[in-house]
Design a protein around this motif. Structure first.
Motif, PDB file in Angstrom:
ATOM      1  N   ALA A 195      44.926  76.876  21.633  1.00 36.56           N
ATOM      2  CA  ALA A 195      44.999  76.690  23.086  1.00 36.56           C
ATOM      3  C   ALA A 195      43.738  76.017  23.617  1.00 36.56           C
ATOM      4  CB  ALA A 195      45.209  78.039  23.773  1.00 36.56           C
ATOM      5  N   GLY A 248      53.810  71.498  23.299  1.00 33.09           N
ATOM      6  CA  GLY A 248      52.740  71.968  24.172  1.00 33.09           C
ATOM      7  C   GLY A 248      52.382  70.951  25.247  1.00 33.09           C
ATOM      8  N   ALA A 302      47.570  72.220  31.052  1.00 30.99           N
ATOM      9  CA  ALA A 302      48.466  73.380  30.979  1.00 30.99           C
ATOM     10  C   ALA A 302      49.747  73.090  30.207  1.00 30.99           C
ATOM     11  CB  ALA A 302      48.806  73.853  32.389  1.00 30.99           C
ATOM     12  N   THR A 303      50.285  74.143  29.575  1.00 26.21           N
ATOM     13  CA  THR A 303      51.592  74.108  28.916  1.00 26.21           C
ATOM     14  C   THR A 303      52.559  74.987  29.691  1.00 26.21           C
ATOM     15  OG1 THR A 303      50.674  73.739  26.705  1.00 26.21           O
ATOM     16  CG2 THR A 303      52.875  74.699  26.817  1.00 26.21           C
ATOM     17  N   MET A 354      43.533  72.428  25.509  1.00 24.67           N
ATOM     18  CA  MET A 354      43.016  72.244  26.860  1.00 24.67           C
ATOM     19  C   MET A 354      41.891  71.217  26.894  1.00 24.67           C
ATOM     20  SD  MET A 354      43.034  76.083  28.554  1.00 24.67           S
ATOM     21  CE  MET A 354      42.342  76.960  27.155  1.00 24.67           C
ATOM     22  N   ALA A 386      50.755  79.383  24.801  1.00 30.66           N
ATOM     23  CA  ALA A 386      51.010  79.063  26.203  1.00 30.66           C
ATOM     24  C   ALA A 386      50.476  80.145  27.137  1.00 30.66           C
ATOM     25  CB  ALA A 386      52.510  78.850  26.428  1.00 30.66           C
ATOM     26  N   ASP A 396      46.885  79.545  27.336  1.00 28.59           N
ATOM     27  CA  ASP A 396      46.776  78.333  28.147  1.00 28.59           C
ATOM     28  C   ASP A 396      46.830  78.674  29.633  1.00 28.59           C
ATOM     29  OD1 ASP A 396      47.190  75.661  29.165  1.00 28.59           O
ATOM     30  OD2 ASP A 396      47.843  75.139  27.165  1.00 28.59           O
ATOM     31  N   LYS A 441      47.450  66.880  24.081  1.00 31.87           N
ATOM     32  CA  LYS A 441      47.936  68.223  23.768  1.00 31.87           C
ATOM     33  C   LYS A 441      48.230  68.401  22.275  1.00 31.87           C
ATOM     34  CE  LYS A 441      48.144  71.308  27.048  1.00 31.87           C
ATOM     35  NZ  LYS A 441      47.639  72.684  26.841  1.00 31.87           N
TER      36      LYS A 441
END
Length: 407
Positions: A109, A336, A138-139, A113, A167, A170, A301
């Motif tokens: 994650a 993602g 963001a996912t 990001m 997620a 995230d 991502k």
């Protein structure tokens, strides 16, 4: 008559229980809102209806005064409350409950990001739009897990758990980003009040106070003080979710699951995708904002998620989930790149110009659509090429907690 009612409501109930239905509903709301916003004669009225001062004479200066304000500030606080409760439960009982189990999705994650933010910054560091670096970070859990669920048993359930945990982390990163970097017009007296209320919530948790009403009263007061402080009030929802005792979390998630996914998020989609298309597509394709957002989601991502996972496992810091491979992690990284709720929400905080917001939101939709299509086709082709490993009995069904949640 009863039979006809049964025929009507049974499919509806099945739809609500389907783990993919939240994502489907968001897509429908998005398409409808974009279509309404671009009707020749009614489009402008539809767009302006969300931002018109409808409640000013009742709540002037004390509460949001527009429909979109109530959705983004009030209803989305319940969404963030749901997210906070979900994160806490996962940290105490779920996939994030131990360092060994949580380290891979945590590092993945962080990579997912960092890389999108860097790609966005490469395109916009010397422009007026540099503040939007948080948009592609963001996912969206609903969409990403929804697409992954379409693959059924072609992918192992452990990959779905990995994507869900990623997620969730995230979301936590997005919340921290909003709190630290997207606050504006700070008011010290309200910040001090917010701090006192936050400490009160923490003490209630430390003292193991079981009366939920006390938590909600303090949470409502915290929301009001943050609303006036300059920090976005949805942070109060996260704080309340973390403060609630563990014994209440499952009950809260059960109560809020359907209202969040089938009322709040669809309303959010309708209000925040009411975007009028630019007269020329070149305004999107040639904009540094769109390049940063689309490439951040579509390239940043999967690159960040995969590289962080690869390095962590090669160094022995973490291990691959059972029955998964590096190519499958790359496919999860592609999914993602589906950013929706949090990305659009961050857009509304990063930019105040409607024209700039429109470009950013359309870029989010295009980048997310590309990520969904390529991710799905890649994992589908990978499953056909390698064959699917028969699942052990314990993994035949997706756990209930994998029912699409936000995100």
């Amino acid at each position: 008559m009863v039979k006809h009612l049964h025929n009507i409501f049974t499919p509806l109930r099945n739809f609500l229980e389907d783990s993919r239905s939240a994502g489907v509903l968001l897509i429908i709301c998005t398409v409808c809102s974009l279509a309404m916003a671009n009707l020749p004669h009614l489009g402008a009225a539809y767009v302006n209806g969300w931002t018109r001062d409808a409640f000013g004479k009742f709540f002037a200066g004390h509460l949001p005064e527009t429909m979109v304000g109530w959705i983004n500030d009030v209803l989305m606080s319940l969404f963030f409350f749901f997210v906070g409760a979900e994160i806490k439960r996962e940290m105490l009982q779920g996939e994030l409950a131990s360092i060994r189990r949580s380290l891979l999705p945590v590092l993945a994650a962080l990579g997912g990001m960092l890389f999108p933010a860097l790609i966005y910054t490469l395109f916009n560091h010397d422009t007026f739009y540099h503040h939007g670096w948080g948009i592609p970070m963001a996912t969206d859990i609903a969409f990403s897990l929804g697409v992954l669920s379409l693959l059924g048993e072609r992918v192992p359930v452990q990959l779905k758990i990995f994507l869900m945990a990623l997620a969730i982390i995230d979301d936590l990163g997005a919340v921290v980003t909003i709190a630290l970097f997207y606050a504006s017009g700070m008011h010290a007296e309200y910040l001090w009040l917010s701090g006192g209320l936050l400490v009160s919530l923490i003490l209630c948790n430390v003292w193991r106070l079981k009366y939920a009403g006390v938590y909600f009263l303090l949470g409502a007061a915290l929301w009001w003080s943050l609303f006036h402080s300059g920090v976005h009030p949805t942070i109060a929802g996260v704080a309340l979710g973390f403060a609630l005792p563990l014994s209440r979390l499952e009950q809260v998630e059960h109560i809020l699951h359907k209202p969040v996914h089938f009322v709040i998020l669809p309303l959010f989609a309708l209000a925040n995708t009411a975007v009028i298309f630019p007269h020329s597509g070149q305004e999107i394709l040639h904009s540094t904002i769109s390049m940063g957002v689309m490439l951040g989601l579509f390239v940043g991502k999967p690159l960040g998620i995969f590289l962080a996972s690869y390095v962590a496992t090669r160094l022995g810091l973490a291990s691959l989930p059972s029955y998964t491979s590096y190519p499958q992690l790359l496919g999860a990284g592609m999914l993602g790149g589906i950013g929706f709720t949090m990305s659009i929400f961050t857009t509304s905080l990063a930019f105040h110009s409607a024209e700039v917001q429109a470009i950013a939101k359309l870029s989010i939709l295009l980048g997310s659509l590309g990520s969904a299509i390529i991710g799905y086709l890649y994992l589908y082709g990978l499953a056909r090429q390698t064959g699917t490993r028969p699942a052990e009995p314990a993994y035949q069904a997706i756990p209930e907690e994998l029912a699409v949640s936000v995100a």
